[in-house]
Design a protein around this motif. Sequence first.
Motif, mmCIF file in Angstrom:
data_model
loop_
_atom_site.group_PDB
_atom_site.id
_atom_site.type_symbol
_atom_site.label_atom_id
_atom_site.label_comp_id
_atom_site.label_asym_id
_atom_site.label_seq_id
_atom_site.Cartn_x
_atom_site.Cartn_y
_atom_site.Cartn_z
ATOM 1 N N ASP A 92 0.827 -1.216 0.000
ATOM 2 C CA ASP A 92 0.000 0.000 0.000
ATOM 3 C C ASP A 92 0.858 1.260 0.000
ATOM 4 N N GLY A 93 0.487 2.169 -0.911
ATOM 5 C CA GLY A 93 1.121 3.487 -0.928
ATOM 6 C C GLY A 93 2.433 3.572 -1.669
ATOM 7 N N THR A 94 3.003 2.430 -2.108
ATOM 8 C CA THR A 94 4.314 2.495 -2.774
ATOM 9 C C THR A 94 4.203 2.857 -4.256
ATOM 10 N N VAL A 95 3.008 2.655 -4.844
ATOM 11 C CA VAL A 95 2.771 3.067 -6.235
ATOM 12 C C VAL A 95 1.468 3.877 -6.232
ATOM 13 N N PRO A 96 1.536 5.137 -5.837
ATOM 14 C CA PRO A 96 0.305 5.907 -5.610
ATOM 15 C C PRO A 96 -0.518 6.181 -6.869
ATOM 16 N N THR A 97 0.134 6.651 -7.951
ATOM 17 C CA THR A 97 -0.663 7.096 -9.101
ATOM 18 C C THR A 97 -0.384 6.325 -10.376
ATOM 19 N N GLY A 98 0.633 5.492 -10.398
ATOM 20 C CA GLY A 98 0.937 4.721 -11.603
ATOM 21 C C GLY A 98 2.411 4.414 -11.710
ATOM 22 N N GLY A 99 2.735 3.523 -12.659
ATOM 23 C CA GLY A 99 4.105 3.077 -12.809
ATOM 24 C C GLY A 99 4.312 1.758 -12.091
ATOM 25 N N VAL A 100 5.585 1.385 -11.924
ATOM 26 C CA VAL A 100 5.914 0.098 -11.299
ATOM 27 C C VAL A 100 7.189 0.221 -10.477
ATOM 28 N N VAL A 101 7.401 -0.786 -9.619
ATOM 29 C CA VAL A 101 8.680 -0.950 -8.909
ATOM 30 C C VAL A 101 9.201 -2.320 -9.310
ATOM 31 N N LEU A 102 10.448 -2.374 -9.791
ATOM 32 C CA LEU A 102 11.052 -3.644 -10.187
ATOM 33 C C LEU A 102 12.096 -4.051 -9.155
ATOM 34 N N ARG A 103 12.034 -5.336 -8.739
ATOM 35 C CA ARG A 103 13.022 -5.868 -7.774
ATOM 36 C C ARG A 103 13.675 -7.101 -8.372
ATOM 37 N N SER A 104 14.936 -7.280 -7.987
ATOM 38 C CA SER A 104 15.588 -8.535 -8.385
ATOM 39 C C SER A 104 14.926 -9.671 -7.600
ATOM 40 N N GLU A 105 15.044 -10.894 -8.112
ATOM 41 C CA GLU A 105 14.423 -12.043 -7.427
ATOM 42 C C GLU A 105 14.946 -12.183 -6.006
ATOM 43 N N GLN A 106 16.223 -11.881 -5.813
ATOM 44 C CA GLN A 106 16.813 -11.993 -4.477
ATOM 45 C C GLN A 106 16.408 -10.807 -3.585
ATOM 46 N N GLY A 107 15.846 -9.747 -4.180
ATOM 47 C CA GLY A 107 15.418 -8.586 -3.410
ATOM 48 C C GLY A 107 16.534 -7.623 -3.040
ATOM 49 N N ASP A 108 17.742 -7.839 -3.603
ATOM 50 C CA ASP A 108 18.875 -6.986 -3.226
ATOM 51 C C ASP A 108 18.998 -5.738 -4.103
ATOM 52 N N ARG A 109 18.273 -5.708 -5.224
ATOM 53 C CA ARG A 109 18.307 -4.531 -6.109
ATOM 54 C C ARG A 109 16.887 -4.093 -6.430
ATOM 55 N N LEU A 110 16.749 -2.762 -6.600
ATOM 56 C CA LEU A 110 15.408 -2.206 -6.829
ATOM 57 C C LEU A 110 15.524 -1.050 -7.812
ATOM 58 N N VAL A 111 14.571 -0.953 -8.707
ATOM 59 C CA VAL A 111 14.452 0.205 -9.608
ATOM 60 C C VAL A 111 13.037 0.733 -9.472
ATOM 61 N N ASN A 112 12.925 1.956 -9.000
ATOM 62 C CA ASN A 112 11.613 2.563 -8.777
ATOM 63 C C ASN A 112 11.205 3.336 -10.023
ATOM 64 N N GLN A 113 10.186 2.829 -10.713
ATOM 65 C CA GLN A 113 9.694 3.451 -11.933
ATOM 66 C C GLN A 113 8.281 4.007 -11.733
ATOM 67 N N THR A 114 7.953 4.377 -10.490
ATOM 68 C CA THR A 114 6.651 5.015 -10.263
ATOM 69 C C THR A 114 6.717 6.437 -10.808
ATOM 70 N N PHE A 115 5.547 6.998 -11.078
ATOM 71 C CA PHE A 115 5.501 8.375 -11.582
ATOM 72 C C PHE A 115 6.179 9.332 -10.609
ATOM 73 N N GLU A 116 5.933 9.117 -9.304
ATOM 74 C CA GLU A 116 6.499 10.022 -8.293
ATOM 75 C C GLU A 116 8.028 9.958 -8.267
ATOM 76 N N ALA A 117 8.572 8.725 -8.348
ATOM 77 C CA ALA A 117 10.034 8.568 -8.335
ATOM 78 C C ALA A 117 10.646 9.161 -9.604
ATOM 79 N N ARG A 118 9.990 8.945 -10.727
ATOM 80 C CA ARG A 118 10.492 9.506 -11.997
ATOM 81 C C ARG A 118 10.487 11.031 -11.935
ATOM 82 N N MET A 119 9.403 11.573 -11.393
ATOM 83 C CA MET A 119 9.310 13.028 -11.283
ATOM 84 C C MET A 119 10.433 13.554 -10.389
ATOM 85 N N GLN A 120 10.691 12.865 -9.300
ATOM 86 C CA GLN A 120 11.757 13.273 -8.375
ATOM 87 C C GLN A 120 13.110 13.271 -9.083
ATOM 88 N N ARG A 121 13.367 12.228 -9.867
ATOM 89 C CA ARG A 121 14.647 12.133 -10.578
ATOM 90 C C ARG A 121 14.759 13.184 -11.679
#
Length: 202
Positions: free
Chosen positions: A153-182
């Motif tokens: 809940d709340g990690t993808v507020p308005t759209g986009g996705v979050v990608l994680r490696s299978e092991q969970g050690d790497r993450l790429v935040n592709q939500t609209f909010e994270a993209r806007m921040q970058r």
Amino acid sequence: MTVEAIIERIRTNAGQRAAEIEQEAGDEAEAIRRRSEEEGREAYARTCEEARREGAVLAGRILSVARMDARTTVNEARSVLIRECIGRAEEQFGTLAASPEYPAILGRLIEEGRRDLGGESAVIEGREEDLPLIRGLIERVPGRRLSAVPAPDGTVPTGGVVLRSEQGDRLVNQTFEARMQRMQRPLVMELGTRLFREEKPP
């Protein structure tokens, strides 16, 4: 020489000497007056020059402060306008998920995120309502082990996705909010260039 003649000569000499003394005193007074006038003119000229220099320095300071104030005012106005533009862009992000372009945008976000994440497999977190769309998009990616799961809940507020490696050690935040921040810093610079390129600094 009689006493009267001597007295007369003394009187004559005294009168001449008195006249000479009076003339010398007058000459000295005139010289003093001329010197005083010259000194007065020089003092006046010095005072005027000092006043002119001090006035120029003061005018320079006032002008410098006025320019700084003007720059501050202009920069504040620019910041307000840029913040307003970014606010409107964020509002547009909020409506993108309902637009016909959203599937293509989501596909690009997944592809970019997968590239940044590296590796063959990834867990893709998305909004509950986006999961069917995400699953449809990842079915088209050959040779990759990708799965779609609901985002916390709340990690993808308005759209986009979050990608994680299978092991969970790497993450790429592709939500609209994270993209806007970058994008915010380059976006502010781009907006500044586009909005104010014609202006000359005050």
